[in-house]
Design an enzyme around this catalytic site. Structure first.
Site: not given
Lengths: 290, 290
Positions: B30-32, B35, B145, B147, B151, B174, B184
């Site tokens: 569910y790329l944005h 990604h 990423g 965000k 992780q 981003v 997502s």
């Protein structure tokens, strides 16, 4: 044979051999015929043979024999060279654990019994250091002895579960002429303990004969038989005697499923020996992370 | 761009490229734009760019959104192709977990707080699936990423501890034009929730200004400030607001050490959003398994 002590150097050495078949024999050193049989098998099947010698503190419990575990790197290096090792990787503890390690590889269920139960944390230590060695060496094939059958089961499970790009090659236990399984820990035994220790293999061999003749029907009968035979030796103190499915190591009642393992751990003084009988399987099949 | 669904096929595809630099961008699809920025960075730095799309059940709790997590493989494939992906690896759950998985990769301490505390088992699921993806793809570089700063911290720790032969490349978050971090999960938000969700970034941006001016002195002051600002939005329900050291994620009192992270998780209805401010570090430095 080249002797290499750092991660950076072993990686550099292997860099140019990436298109060849690399075999890894991971050991804690103090080599005996069992280790040498792994090296010979690797020599036959691989272009490059890497032997690692590392007494891994992570897999020893606080009251175990990490400090006094036998070490003799000069002798090991001579034996390794003679057996055809290309690269001997013998890092220090500091090299393998340069900082506090926070990551642990844990295999559930397969570690619930046998040495997993009597040595808490042992297989987490094994799985974690084997993961590190696999990442450092990136072997195509890795060789492990079946005296540590639970270790083989744990590592095969880990390799399958985590898709490690390596084939695990389990190799048969090598024994002294009187049947005692080869082990670096055998040097701890006094003369009298050494004599009595033969009972492990003797009991398992007798069980094998009886299983072949169909004279033992349940796991309980097997365990009782083995316990009685081992207890015939006054210096033997049983840690465990268990008959389980293999490689999942789950309790069984009747012996109709195959393969099974009859596994024993016995103390003689402060020395703990293990041995096992794998019955009814193709014990030597190789396993890879798909 | 080739689309590949099996482990065997992705390995076969990559076999011929082993001497090249392989970049992996692991995602749940569910790329944005977030990604896509990872893919573009990988495209710049690597010869072969692999994008993985796998909604990993292992990292979702029993009451979390695994089932309803947004999926649109056709759209993702079009975006991936446009962004320059060479291989799109999108395995099924059955392909990644063909049998019961018994092995778990666990990172201690770094997972004690933030999402590690509010989502028990989450980071074990992440560490385990990332390990599998690394073993399948064998990337030279992997892109994540910031965000998901915890992780990144967990994976960097794991890579160092286990000597993974991969360099982790953390990439900046981003954001939408109004500052909301790309996710997502943003599609779950109602119109009103979407408006109020801007408060996460706004609060963190205000904190950053005040930190630069030296107007906030302790972690408690920072947390209190952020809590108040987020609570100004009636639909916001705070899961956590914490100011910690980075990347070890340990409690701090005074803000004199660097870098620090101010991390927030906030629910809007059934949607849980996270965001963070990394302050005073070189956030984008790459980390490798020694």
């Amino acid at each position: 044979m080249k002797i290499v002590e750092t991660v950076a150097e072993i990686r550099r050495e292997l860099q140019t051999h990436r298109s060849k078949t690399i075999g890894l024999v991971p050991t804690m050193g103090y080599l005996h015929e069992g280790h040498l049989s792994l090296i010979k098998r690797a020599r036959k099947e691989c272009d490059i043979v890497v032997l690692s010698i590392f007494v891994n503190p992570l897999q020893f419990g606080p009251n175990e024999d990490f400090e006094r575990y036998p070490r003799d790197l000069d002798r090991d290096a001579a034996l390794a060279k003679q057996a055809g090792v290309d690269l001997l990787f013998c890092p220090s503890v500091r090299e393998m654990y340069p900082h506090e390690i926070l990551t642990e590889v844990r295999v559930r269920k397969v570690t619930d019994r046998l040495c997993g139960a009597s040595r808490p944390g042992h297989f987490e230590g094994v799985a974690t250091v084997v993961t590190k060695l696999f990442h450092i060496v990136l072997p195509d094939r890795a060789y492990f002895g079946l005296k540590d059958a639970q270790q083989v089961a744990v590592i095969e499970q880990m390799v399958k579960d985590l898709h490690f790009p390596v084939t695990i090659v389990p190799c048969e236990t090598v024994r002294e002429p009187d049947g005692l399984a080869m082990s670096s820990r055998n040097v701890y035994l006094s003369e009298e303990e050494r004599k009595q220790a033969v009972i492990l293999n003797r009991a398992l061999t007798e069980v094998k004969e009886q299983l072949e003749k169909g004279l033992l029907i349940t796991a309980d009968e097997v365990n009782r038989y083995v316990r009685e035979r081992i207890n015939s030796q006054p210096l033997a103190q049983i840690d465990y005697v268990e008959t389980l499915s293999y490689p999942r190591l789950e309790p069984i009642h009747h012996l109709d499923q195959r393969p099974i393992i009859v596994a024993v751990a016995v103390r003689f003084g402060s020395t703990r020996l293990i041995d096992n009988l794998l019955f009814g399987g193709k014990e030597e099949s190789a396993c890879s992370g798909q």
